[in-house]
Design a protein around this motif. Structure first.
Motif, mmCIF file in Angstrom:
data_model
loop_
_atom_site.group_PDB
_atom_site.id
_atom_site.type_symbol
_atom_site.label_atom_id
_atom_site.label_comp_id
_atom_site.label_asym_id
_atom_site.label_seq_id
_atom_site.Cartn_x
_atom_site.Cartn_y
_atom_site.Cartn_z
ATOM 1 N N LEU A 1 0.847 -1.187 0.000
ATOM 2 C CA LEU A 1 0.000 0.000 0.000
ATOM 3 C C LEU A 1 0.887 1.243 0.000
ATOM 4 C CD1 LEU A 1 -2.409 -1.164 2.840
ATOM 5 C CD2 LEU A 1 -2.836 -1.276 0.391
ATOM 6 N N ARG A 2 0.496 2.232 -0.768
ATOM 7 C CA ARG A 2 1.255 3.479 -0.811
ATOM 8 C C ARG A 2 0.817 4.362 0.353
ATOM 9 N NH1 ARG A 2 4.070 3.616 -4.974
ATOM 10 N NH2 ARG A 2 4.341 5.683 -5.796
ATOM 11 N N ILE A 3 1.802 4.851 1.111
ATOM 12 C CA ILE A 3 1.523 5.685 2.275
ATOM 13 C C ILE A 3 0.838 6.982 1.859
ATOM 14 C CG2 ILE A 3 2.569 6.961 4.185
ATOM 15 C CD1 ILE A 3 4.773 4.798 4.225
ATOM 16 N N SER A 4 1.272 7.547 0.746
ATOM 17 C CA SER A 4 0.704 8.825 0.297
ATOM 18 C C SER A 4 -0.765 8.707 -0.111
ATOM 19 C CB SER A 4 1.522 9.389 -0.865
ATOM 20 O OG SER A 4 1.517 8.468 -1.945
ATOM 21 N N GLU A 5 -1.239 7.492 -0.427
ATOM 22 C CA GLU A 5 -2.625 7.307 -0.831
ATOM 23 C C GLU A 5 -3.560 7.024 0.351
ATOM 24 O OE1 GLU A 5 -2.545 4.213 -3.746
ATOM 25 O OE2 GLU A 5 -1.546 5.478 -5.235
ATOM 26 N N ILE A 6 -2.998 6.859 1.539
ATOM 27 C CA ILE A 6 -3.816 6.630 2.726
ATOM 28 C C ILE A 6 -4.232 7.990 3.277
ATOM 29 C CG2 ILE A 6 -3.881 5.657 5.059
ATOM 30 C CD1 ILE A 6 -1.655 3.716 4.156
ATOM 31 N N PRO A 7 -5.530 8.261 3.398
ATOM 32 C CA PRO A 7 -5.966 9.557 3.926
ATOM 33 C C PRO A 7 -5.592 9.723 5.399
ATOM 34 C CG PRO A 7 -7.826 8.308 3.016
ATOM 35 C CD PRO A 7 -6.637 7.422 2.993
ATOM 36 N N ASP A 8 -5.397 10.976 5.815
ATOM 37 C CA ASP A 8 -5.121 11.261 7.221
ATOM 38 C C ASP A 8 -6.332 10.898 8.073
ATOM 39 O OD1 ASP A 8 -2.619 12.160 6.596
ATOM 40 O OD2 ASP A 8 -3.176 14.281 6.541
ATOM 41 N N ASP A 9 -6.089 10.665 9.343
ATOM 42 C CA ASP A 9 -7.102 10.245 10.313
ATOM 43 C C ASP A 9 -7.628 8.851 9.983
ATOM 44 O OD1 ASP A 9 -6.857 12.555 11.872
ATOM 45 O OD2 ASP A 9 -8.236 13.652 10.579
ATOM 46 N N LYS A 10 -8.898 8.620 10.273
ATOM 47 C CA LYS A 10 -9.459 7.281 10.093
ATOM 48 C C LYS A 10 -10.086 7.127 8.719
ATOM 49 C CE LYS A 10 -10.249 6.498 14.941
ATOM 50 N NZ LYS A 10 -11.143 6.063 15.993
ATOM 51 N N SER A 11 -9.877 5.960 8.123
ATOM 52 C CA SER A 11 -10.465 5.645 6.822
ATOM 53 C C SER A 11 -10.583 4.132 6.695
ATOM 54 C CB SER A 11 -9.623 6.220 5.680
ATOM 55 O OG SER A 11 -8.334 5.659 5.689
ATOM 56 N N GLU A 12 -11.252 3.728 5.638
ATOM 57 C CA GLU A 12 -11.493 2.307 5.422
ATOM 58 C C GLU A 12 -11.508 2.022 3.929
ATOM 59 O OE1 GLU A 12 -15.414 -0.103 6.212
ATOM 60 O OE2 GLU A 12 -14.452 0.404 8.128
ATOM 61 N N ARG A 13 -10.920 0.872 3.537
ATOM 62 C CA ARG A 13 -10.918 0.465 2.125
ATOM 63 C C ARG A 13 -11.096 -1.039 2.028
ATOM 64 N NH1 ARG A 13 -5.704 2.964 -0.681
ATOM 65 N NH2 ARG A 13 -6.398 1.568 -2.330
ATOM 66 N N GLU A 14 -11.624 -1.471 0.904
ATOM 67 C CA GLU A 14 -11.774 -2.901 0.649
ATOM 68 C C GLU A 14 -10.902 -3.270 -0.542
ATOM 69 O OE1 GLU A 14 -15.727 -4.402 0.541
ATOM 70 O OE2 GLU A 14 -16.322 -3.291 2.329
ATOM 71 N N PHE A 15 -10.276 -4.436 -0.434
ATOM 72 C CA PHE A 15 -9.377 -4.923 -1.467
ATOM 73 C C PHE A 15 -9.742 -6.363 -1.814
ATOM 74 C CE2 PHE A 15 -6.876 -1.907 1.019
ATOM 75 C CZ PHE A 15 -6.356 -1.094 0.047
ATOM 76 N N SER A 16 -9.218 -6.802 -2.933
ATOM 77 C CA SER A 16 -9.306 -8.193 -3.335
ATOM 78 C C SER A 16 -7.917 -8.605 -3.797
ATOM 79 C CB SER A 16 -10.336 -8.348 -4.454
ATOM 80 O OG SER A 16 -10.453 -9.683 -4.811
ATOM 81 N N CYS A 17 -7.372 -9.640 -3.192
ATOM 82 C CA CYS A 17 -6.026 -10.121 -3.530
ATOM 83 C C CYS A 17 -6.132 -11.503 -4.154
ATOM 84 C CB CYS A 17 -5.158 -10.231 -2.287
ATOM 85 S SG CYS A 17 -4.979 -8.725 -1.378
ATOM 86 N N THR A 18 -5.331 -11.753 -5.144
ATOM 87 C CA THR A 18 -5.318 -13.086 -5.741
ATOM 88 C C THR A 18 -4.504 -14.027 -4.851
ATOM 89 O OG1 THR A 18 -3.321 -12.690 -7.041
ATOM 90 C CG2 THR A 18 -5.441 -12.106 -8.058
ATOM 91 N N ALA A 19 -4.743 -15.313 -5.017
ATOM 92 C CA ALA A 19 -3.997 -16.317 -4.264
ATOM 93 C C ALA A 19 -2.509 -16.240 -4.600
ATOM 94 C CB ALA A 19 -4.536 -17.708 -4.561
#
Length: 167
Positions: A3-21
């Protein structure tokens, strides 16, 4: 899973991902994607994240050697902080944060938490009772079971001939 640090918003946030096996090196257990729900808390001094991972693993039953699908749901927390020694336990980890790299990698933690959710005794659902306890295990050797009663054993035809002579 980086995950890129610069793309994480300040304070609290939430995201959903899907990772391949393949991304998580879980090809031996599943071909389906792993679903992640990641909660972030980004402050100037540290980044705290926790994730919920859901997956369907293909396991081999220890009793029947049949494959079956096993659902896994796990939660784990990671604290990234500059200049800290890495450590971990069953529910959380502490990792050093290198802001200049602009990346944090949680792939190993996701993979490990999923693998640690696999039960030691892998039983097909048909061998598990409704309360979660395993059913009794019976062993059968060969096509015929041994007969304990003498009455049920086949008699020698010579005995029948001797009985006719006696009468």
């Amino acid at each position: 899973m980086k995950l890129r640090i610069s793309e994480i918003p300040d304070d609290k946030s939430e995201r959903e991902f899907s990772c391949t096996a393949g991304e998580l090196n879980l090809e031996a257990f599943t071909e389906q994607d792993v679903r992640l729900k990641v909660r972030f808390n980004k402050l100037p001094d540290f980044i705290q994240l926790s994730f919920d991972a859901k997956a369907e693993l293909r396991l081999m039953c220890d009793r029947s050697l049949e494959y079956f699908m096993y659902p896994v749901e796990t939660t784990y927390s990671i604290l990234f902080k500059p200049g800290i020694e890495p450590s971990e336990d069953e529910q959380q980890a502490i990792r050093p944060l290198v802001i200049s790299s602009n990346e944090i990698d949680i792939g190993q933690e996701v993979r490990d938490s999923i693998l640690l959710s696999i039960p030691i005794k892998k039983l097909h659902p048909r061998f598990v009772k409704d309360d979660g306890s395993p059913t009794e295990f019976t062993e059968v050797y060969g096509a015929e079971e041994e007969q304990d009663d003498e009455d049920e054993q086949p008699t020698d035809p010579r005995w029948d001939a001797l009985k006719k002579l006696k009468n």
